[in-house]
Design a protein around this motif. Structure first.
Motif, PDB file in Angstrom:
ATOM      1  N   ARG A   1       0.826  -1.162   0.055  1.00 38.41           N
ATOM      2  CA  ARG A   1      -0.046  -0.253   0.086  1.00 38.41           C
ATOM      3  C   ARG A   1       0.918   1.443  -0.030  1.00 38.41           C
ATOM      4  NH1 ARG A   1      -3.587   0.601   4.962  1.00 38.41           N
ATOM      5  NH2 ARG A   1      -1.828   0.682   5.798  1.00 38.41           N
TER       6      ARG A   1
ATOM      7  N   LEU B   1      -0.094   5.200   0.334  1.00 37.07           N
ATOM      8  CA  LEU B   1      -1.073   6.239   0.580  1.00 37.07           C
ATOM      9  C   LEU B   1      -0.850   7.555   0.683  1.00 37.07           C
ATOM     10  CD1 LEU B   1      -2.607   4.046   3.674  1.00 37.07           C
ATOM     11  CD2 LEU B   1      -2.988   3.726   1.196  1.00 37.07           C
TER      12      LEU B   1
ATOM     13  N   TYR C   1      -3.359   7.712   5.120  1.00 37.03           N
ATOM     14  CA  TYR C   1      -4.085   8.447   4.077  1.00 37.03           C
ATOM     15  C   TYR C   1      -3.600   9.884   4.356  1.00 37.03           C
ATOM     16  CZ  TYR C   1      -6.902   4.503   3.127  1.00 37.03           C
ATOM     17  OH  TYR C   1      -7.480   3.358   2.899  1.00 37.03           O
TER      18      TYR C   1
ATOM     19  N   ASN D   1      -4.060   6.802  -3.650  1.00 41.97           N
ATOM     20  CA  ASN D   1      -3.746   5.715  -2.995  1.00 41.97           C
ATOM     21  C   ASN D   1      -3.648   4.721  -3.965  1.00 41.97           C
ATOM     22  OD1 ASN D   1      -4.190   7.156  -0.367  1.00 41.97           O
ATOM     23  ND2 ASN D   1      -6.319   6.907  -1.053  1.00 41.97           N
TER      24      ASN D   1
ATOM     25  N   TRP E   1      -3.029   0.465  -4.137  1.00 40.17           N
ATOM     26  CA  TRP E   1      -2.740  -0.901  -3.714  1.00 40.17           C
ATOM     27  C   TRP E   1      -2.148  -1.758  -4.930  1.00 40.17           C
ATOM     28  CZ3 TRP E   1      -6.306   2.188  -1.936  1.00 40.17           C
ATOM     29  CH2 TRP E   1      -6.660   2.153  -0.801  1.00 40.17           C
TER      30      TRP E   1
ATOM     31  N   SER F   1     -10.471   7.654   0.721  1.00 40.31           N
ATOM     32  CA  SER F   1      -9.663   6.820   1.815  1.00 40.31           C
ATOM     33  C   SER F   1     -10.927   6.300   2.707  1.00 40.31           C
ATOM     34  CB  SER F   1      -9.058   7.878   2.887  1.00 40.31           C
ATOM     35  OG  SER F   1      -9.683   8.930   3.238  1.00 40.31           O
TER      36      SER F   1
ATOM     37  N   PRO G   1     -13.570   3.479   3.944  1.00 40.07           N
ATOM     38  CA  PRO G   1     -13.181   2.094   4.210  1.00 40.07           C
ATOM     39  C   PRO G   1     -13.884   1.370   3.309  1.00 40.07           C
ATOM     40  CG  PRO G   1     -13.982   3.183   6.381  1.00 40.07           C
ATOM     41  CD  PRO G   1     -14.005   4.230   5.108  1.00 40.07           C
TER      42      PRO G   1
ATOM     43  N   ASP H   1     -11.114   0.139   0.361  1.00 39.51           N
ATOM     44  CA  ASP H   1      -9.912  -0.600   0.450  1.00 39.51           C
ATOM     45  C   ASP H   1      -9.661  -1.409  -0.629  1.00 39.51           C
ATOM     46  OD1 ASP H   1      -8.254  -2.743   1.509  1.00 39.51           O
ATOM     47  OD2 ASP H   1      -7.985  -1.522   3.167  1.00 39.51           O
TER      48      ASP H   1
ATOM     49  N   THR I   1      -7.456  -3.871  -0.850  1.00 38.40           N
ATOM     50  CA  THR I   1      -6.512  -5.105  -0.798  1.00 38.40           C
ATOM     51  C   THR I   1      -7.327  -6.289  -1.561  1.00 38.40           C
ATOM     52  OG1 THR I   1      -6.066  -4.286   1.591  1.00 38.40           O
ATOM     53  CG2 THR I   1      -6.114  -6.669   1.028  1.00 38.40           C
TER      54      THR I   1
ATOM     55  N   THR J   1      -7.311   5.006  -5.720  1.00 31.98           N
ATOM     56  CA  THR J   1      -8.373   5.647  -5.371  1.00 31.98           C
ATOM     57  C   THR J   1      -7.951   7.226  -5.315  1.00 31.98           C
ATOM     58  OG1 THR J   1      -8.145   5.490  -3.119  1.00 31.98           O
ATOM     59  CG2 THR J   1      -9.368   4.027  -3.887  1.00 31.98           C
TER      60      THR J   1
ATOM     61  N   THR K   1     -15.666  -5.591   0.397  1.00 36.29           N
ATOM     62  CA  THR K   1     -15.449  -4.895   1.841  1.00 36.29           C
ATOM     63  C   THR K   1     -16.611  -5.035   2.697  1.00 36.29           C
ATOM     64  OG1 THR K   1     -15.885  -2.878   0.813  1.00 36.29           O
ATOM     65  CG2 THR K   1     -13.590  -3.326   1.176  1.00 36.29           C
TER      66      THR K   1
ATOM     67  N   THR L   1     -16.370  -4.994   6.431  1.00 33.87           N
ATOM     68  CA  THR L   1     -16.112  -3.492   6.824  1.00 33.87           C
ATOM     69  C   THR L   1     -17.392  -2.569   6.872  1.00 33.87           C
ATOM     70  OG1 THR L   1     -13.986  -3.587   6.215  1.00 33.87           O
ATOM     71  CG2 THR L   1     -14.668  -1.538   6.491  1.00 33.87           C
TER      72      THR L   1
END
Length: 485
Positions: free
Chosen positions: A23, A25, A57, A92, A94, A120, A122, A125, A127, A138, A419, A422
């Motif tokens: 990552r 960020l 972030y 960001n 990944w 940023s 949640p 994400d 991943t 993002t 996600t 989350t």
């Protein structure tokens, strides 16, 4: 956790590498929009010495606070306004391995009515995308008046210009993160999806992406330049200043936010309807992208020749307006209330609502209004956007009904990003794991080779229905409910 370092055009960045995913960020892709750069096109990011630590972030764009009634939307909207160092034009990344090469790249543009949100949040994400072999990016961009006023001495559409600058950064730098610059898919939801649909029509974005995904957006949510200029004058009058870039630069971002919020609340509101009597912001979004400049020179509803070779995946949720858009205040509406609400932004409101059961005893006026908004604001313009796109087109509809909000706006996003764990508060509990896998893999497949796994949207009008048991079906969205079609 190990540290990985990548060299970009502005300098080196160091990110973390955990469980097979690296990552990076808060990387600036453009200069901070401060001083003379405010209300102007984005400039190149300033170079830095040494390795910039990119493990948390960065700052986010100035934006109003989320309404308490919508607190469960926080997984989609993010942390709000984070001032940080002011370099909020950041992104960001990944990636499964910065040392690899040729991986498909996906660039996500967040939603939020062009007023709130950040890359940023949640729900975004990256991943799971990275674990499946995709480099996921993002982006933050300017919002509200900061991004979409039209001022003498400034430029319109700076929020879209930021997005284009981020895509250029990806073209020039993503190979260092393992991505293939010639295999970029840009995608987004809500205002982010509308941004993608408009970038398909922008000559300044031509060649920056191979594929596009539009979630709960379309290419009709923009204002004519003269309407944006009139709105800017209204904002300036509220602020007691001149509608010029120099005058606005003398104001703080907080000043602009307060005046912007006040314009949404005052009566009478500024009249933002177009020549057909329709407000493309639906009385809820003030500052929108603007047609009539070099970013969006074409009128709304015009197909762009430069998007001929771009594959498009586009869709909506089945009950978009169930969440937000005023739906939480419609419960006690009678028929007159519903007609008055819609008439403020659409002509022939009562006749239109009649098609949704306004005078049917088994349908509440609030439900008729919510159903009408779902089609007017999302499903119908989505269908028209799909029909006029000149390249390969695939259509979907998200129909799984959560226990809290049904198949509401934004509910598809955690499934796409994998996600859902989350976002349990948004979803209302556990989500069907099979549906999550199916949607996520469809997005990965589309970004990898341009085929999400179902037939193109040709004369048969076939769409993928994402429910607990995903299946193919006919696209049921009306073409234009205003004309009964």
């Amino acid at each position: 956790m190990t540290v990985r370092t990548v060299t970009t055009e502005a300098g080196r960045v160091s990110g973390d590498h955990t469980d097979g995913v690296a990552r990076f960020l808060g990387i600036p892709y453009a200069a901070a929009p401060a001083g003379e750069r405010r209300f102007a096109p984005p400039g190149p990011a300033e170079r830095w010495a040494g390795a910039r630590i990119a493990t948390s972030y960065g700052a986010t764009a100035p934006q109003p606070q989320l309404h308490p009634a919508h607190a469960n939307l926080a997984p989609l909207t993010g942390p709000g306004w984070v001032t940080g160092d002011g370099d909020y034009l950041n992104l960001n990344v990944w990636t499964p391995d910065p040392g690899s090469s040729g991986l498909p790249v996906m660039v996500y543009l967040h939603g939020g009515g062009f007023m709130i949100g950040s890359g940023s949040a949640p729900a975004f994400d990256g991943t799971s995308f990275a674990r499946d072999g995709v480099v996921l990016v993002t982006v933050n961009y300017r919002l509200g008046a900061e991004g979409f006023v039209s001022l003498p001495g400034g430029t319109p559409n700076n929020g879209l210009r930021d997005q284009i600058a981020a895509l250029r950064w990806v073209r020039d730098n993503i190979a260092g993160f393992g991505g293939e610059p010639d295999n970029v898919t840009v995608f987004g939801e809500s205002a982010g999806g509308t941004s993608v649909a408009l970038l398909l029509r922008s000559p300044l974005a031509a060649g920056l992406f191979r594929r596009a995904i539009v979630q709960s957006g379309h290419d009709e949510m923009a204002r004519r330049l003269e309407v944006t200029e009139e709105l800017t004058r209204s904002l300036a009058a509220r602020l007691g200043t001149s509608p010029t870039a120099d005058a606005f630069r003398a104001l703080t971002a907080a000043d602009l936010l307060r005046a912007q919020t006040a314009l949404l609340r005052i009566e009478p509101r500024p009249d933002l309807r177009d020549g057909t009597g329709v407000d493309p912001g639906h009385g809820r979004a003030l500052f929108l992208p603007t047609t009539g400049d070099e970013v969006l020179p074409d009128p709304l509803g015009a197909a762009s020749a430069h998007s001929l070779g771009v594959a498009l995946l586009i869709g909506t949720t089945l009950e978009e307006a169930n969440l937000g858009f005023g739906a939480d205040g419609f419960a006690d509406f009678d028929a007159d209330d519903a007609v008055a609400e819609l008439a403020a932004t659409y002509p022939d409101a009562e006749a239109l609502l009649d098609r949704y059961g306004l005078h049917d005893p088994s349908v509440t006026p609030g439900r008729a209004l919510t159903s009408a908004y779902t089609d007017l604001m999302f499903r119908s313009p989505r269908r028209r956007t799909a029909r006029r796109h000149p390249g390969p087109t695939f259509v979907y509809e998200f129909a799984w009904r959560s226990p809290l909000h049904g198949a509401a706006h934004g509910l598809d996003v955690p499934f796409v990003f994998d996600t859902t764990q989350t976002c349990r508060d948004l979803i209302g509990g556990a989500a069907p794991s099979g549906l999550t896998r199916t949607m996520h893999q469809a997005w990965v497949a589309f970004a990898t080779h341009g085929d999400p796994g179902w037939p193109a949207y040709d004369d048969t009008r076939i769409a993928m229905q994402f429910d607990a048991g995903p299946h193919l079906g006919e696209d049921t969205a009306p073409d234009d409910i205003r004309s009964g079609g």
